[in-house]
Write a protein that holds these residues in place. Structure first.
Motif, PDB file in Angstrom:
ATOM      1  N   THR A 119       0.618  -1.272   0.299  1.00 33.78           N
ATOM      2  CA  THR A 119      -0.355   0.255  -0.185  1.00 33.78           C
ATOM      3  C   THR A 119       0.971   1.060   0.115  1.00 33.78           C
ATOM      4  O   THR A 119       2.024   1.633   1.119  1.00 33.78           O
ATOM      5  CB  THR A 119      -0.766   0.580   1.250  1.00 33.78           C
ATOM      6  OG1 THR A 119      -1.355  -1.097   0.996  1.00 33.78           O
ATOM      7  CG2 THR A 119      -1.316   1.782   1.653  1.00 33.78           C
ATOM      8  N   LEU A 120       0.528   1.705  -1.225  1.00 37.13           N
ATOM      9  CA  LEU A 120       1.700   3.096  -1.000  1.00 37.13           C
ATOM     10  C   LEU A 120       1.176   4.668  -1.274  1.00 37.13           C
ATOM     11  O   LEU A 120      -0.400   4.685  -1.349  1.00 37.13           O
ATOM     12  CB  LEU A 120       2.551   2.678  -3.186  1.00 37.13           C
ATOM     13  CG  LEU A 120       3.645   2.658  -2.733  1.00 37.13           C
ATOM     14  CD1 LEU A 120       3.152   1.337  -2.207  1.00 37.13           C
ATOM     15  CD2 LEU A 120       4.202   3.069  -4.406  1.00 37.13           C
ATOM     16  N   SER A 121       1.456   5.642   0.224  1.00 34.69           N
ATOM     17  CA  SER A 121      -0.033   6.823   0.551  1.00 34.69           C
ATOM     18  C   SER A 121       1.247   7.815   0.455  1.00 34.69           C
ATOM     19  O   SER A 121       2.529   7.981   0.551  1.00 34.69           O
ATOM     20  CB  SER A 121      -0.259   6.126   1.641  1.00 34.69           C
ATOM     21  OG  SER A 121      -1.526   7.212   2.402  1.00 34.69           O
ATOM     22  N   THR A 122       0.180   8.783  -0.115  1.00 31.39           N
ATOM     23  CA  THR A 122       0.955   9.946  -0.279  1.00 31.39           C
ATOM     24  C   THR A 122       0.255  11.082   0.245  1.00 31.39           C
ATOM     25  O   THR A 122      -1.192  10.840  -0.687  1.00 31.39           O
ATOM     26  CB  THR A 122       1.717  10.989  -1.371  1.00 31.39           C
ATOM     27  OG1 THR A 122       2.603  11.513  -0.596  1.00 31.39           O
ATOM     28  CG2 THR A 122       0.865  10.826  -2.972  1.00 31.39           C
ATOM     29  N   CYS A 123      -0.096  12.739   0.662  1.00 31.91           N
ATOM     30  CA  CYS A 123      -1.075  13.455   0.425  1.00 31.91           C
ATOM     31  C   CYS A 123      -1.683  14.043  -0.824  1.00 31.91           C
ATOM     32  O   CYS A 123      -0.788  13.523  -2.137  1.00 31.91           O
ATOM     33  CB  CYS A 123      -0.498  14.570   1.631  1.00 31.91           C
ATOM     34  SG  CYS A 123      -0.309  14.185   3.117  1.00 31.91           S
ATOM     35  N   THR A 124      -2.732  14.289  -0.614  1.00 32.91           N
ATOM     36  CA  THR A 124      -2.985  14.881  -1.955  1.00 32.91           C
ATOM     37  C   THR A 124      -3.185  16.121  -1.584  1.00 32.91           C
ATOM     38  O   THR A 124      -3.430  16.811  -3.186  1.00 32.91           O
ATOM     39  CB  THR A 124      -4.765  14.508  -1.082  1.00 32.91           C
ATOM     40  OG1 THR A 124      -5.528  15.432  -0.991  1.00 32.91           O
ATOM     41  CG2 THR A 124      -5.346  13.089  -1.520  1.00 32.91           C
ATOM     42  N   ASN A 125      -2.888  16.945  -0.527  1.00 28.44           N
ATOM     43  CA  ASN A 125      -1.936  18.186  -0.416  1.00 28.44           C
ATOM     44  C   ASN A 125      -3.882  19.183  -0.751  1.00 28.44           C
ATOM     45  O   ASN A 125      -3.967  20.172  -0.758  1.00 28.44           O
ATOM     46  CB  ASN A 125      -1.623  18.816  -1.461  1.00 28.44           C
ATOM     47  CG  ASN A 125       0.383  18.041  -1.319  1.00 28.44           C
ATOM     48  OD1 ASN A 125      -0.095  17.941  -0.174  1.00 28.44           O
ATOM     49  ND2 ASN A 125       1.110  18.243  -2.605  1.00 28.44           N
ATOM     50  N   ARG A 126      -4.351  18.596  -1.013  1.00 28.76           N
ATOM     51  CA  ARG A 126      -6.113  18.866  -1.027  1.00 28.76           C
ATOM     52  C   ARG A 126      -6.804  19.762   0.523  1.00 28.76           C
ATOM     53  O   ARG A 126      -6.469  20.888   0.624  1.00 28.76           O
ATOM     54  CB  ARG A 126      -6.589  18.478  -1.560  1.00 28.76           C
ATOM     55  CG  ARG A 126      -6.752  18.251  -3.180  1.00 28.76           C
ATOM     56  CD  ARG A 126      -8.125  17.548  -2.692  1.00 28.76           C
ATOM     57  NE  ARG A 126      -8.827  16.266  -3.064  1.00 28.76           N
ATOM     58  CZ  ARG A 126      -8.301  15.396  -3.490  1.00 28.76           C
ATOM     59  NH1 ARG A 126      -7.407  15.335  -4.549  1.00 28.76           N
ATOM     60  NH2 ARG A 126      -8.638  14.106  -3.035  1.00 28.76           N
ATOM     61  N   ASP A 127      -6.144  18.958   1.425  1.00 35.55           N
ATOM     62  CA  ASP A 127      -5.899  19.707   2.467  1.00 35.55           C
ATOM     63  C   ASP A 127      -5.202  18.040   3.738  1.00 35.55           C
ATOM     64  O   ASP A 127      -4.666  17.274   3.201  1.00 35.55           O
ATOM     65  CB  ASP A 127      -7.471  19.070   3.499  1.00 35.55           C
ATOM     66  CG  ASP A 127      -8.103  17.513   2.700  1.00 35.55           C
ATOM     67  OD1 ASP A 127      -7.879  16.538   3.950  1.00 35.55           O
ATOM     68  OD2 ASP A 127      -8.860  17.515   2.413  1.00 35.55           O
TER      69      ASP A 127
END
Length: 263
Positions: A242-250
């Protein structure tokens, strides 16, 4: 009296205009300073990546460009693990995704997910931090679900280009490769992409998958796309990453992709 009032109003307006001007200039200077600092930090992230590749990837320059600008390898990708271990003993693997900028060492610190949020592979402060595996996972890459985190940076570094996998055609034609100190290379095929997962969603961020059937149902929820056929074939012996990163929307939403070990 009215003339004096008008003069006072005029003076007040001039003072307010001057203060507004000072405020605008101050904000502009602050924004320029922030932008300059951001540029310096983004530059450091790229330079750190270039440096570690130069130091430990044994054939880092053995590439040629085709007419579309896509890098093609002349020789197999390989890593000098002895050098890398001397640089950082927390390294457990290396992740590489062709046709993206993702080409980094992976670290893990047991029961600690904060050490490398803003620390680079050399142990220095970095806006981009280091790609890391969830510290709660006992046997990473040899378990039902290995969770890997990375920042989403504006300069397309770290895990920012996971967004490319929101396109199902790109995902079907690009696999994920994990390299290990033992010399083993694991290839993973992307099976789903989520564009807006809450950071505290324990159904997705679950390092202790006991019921693979239930977890498969989570892979099918709220996806931008998924390969239902491949997901259906997953069984208790399969390994998911599972690879995860911020969306930078919030601050609380994440881009998440899942991939299954295929060879």
């Amino acid at each position: 009296m009215s003339i004096k009032i008008k003069e006072n109003k005029s003076k007040l307006l001039k003072i307010l205009a001057f203060l507004l001007f000072i405020g605008i200039v101050g904000v502009a200077i602050m924004m320029i300073k922030i932008s300059f600092n951001d540029l310096k930090e983004y530059k450091e992230v790229k330079e750190t990546q270039d440096q570690i590749i130069e130091e430990v990837v044994e054939n880092s320059k053995n590439y040629e460009e085709d007419t579309k600008g896509v890098k093609k390898e002349k020789k197999p990708f390989s890593i000098d693990w002895n050098k890398l271990n001397r640089i950082n003993k927390d390294v457990i693997a290396w992740i590489r995704i062709p046709n993206t900028s993702i080409n980094y060492p992976i670290v893990q610190v047991q029961y600690n997910n904060s050490k490398y949020i803003h620390k680079n592979i050399y142990g220095k402060y970095s806006k981009g931090g280091t790609i890391f595996v969830d510290g709660n996972i006992v046997n990473p890459f040899n378990c039902a679900n290995t969770i890997i985190y990375g920042h989403n940076l504006a300069n397309n570094r770290m895990f920012s280009q996971l967004k490319k996998f929101s396109n199902s055609n790109f995902a079907k034609n690009n696999h994920i490769y994990i390299y290990f100190p033992s010399g083993e290379i694991k290839e993973y095929k992307v099976i789903s992409f989520h564009s807006s997962i809450k950071s505290d969603d324990r159904n997705i961020y679950n390092p202790y998958v006991d019921d693979i059937t239930e977890y498969k149902s989570q892979l099918l929820k709220s996806t931008k796309w998924e390969d239902g056929t491949l997901i259906e074939k997953i069984n208790t012996n399969d390994e998911i990453i599972t690879l995860s990163t911020c969306t930078n929307r919030d601050k609380n939403t994440r881009h998440v992709l899942h991939a299954v070990y295929v060879s």
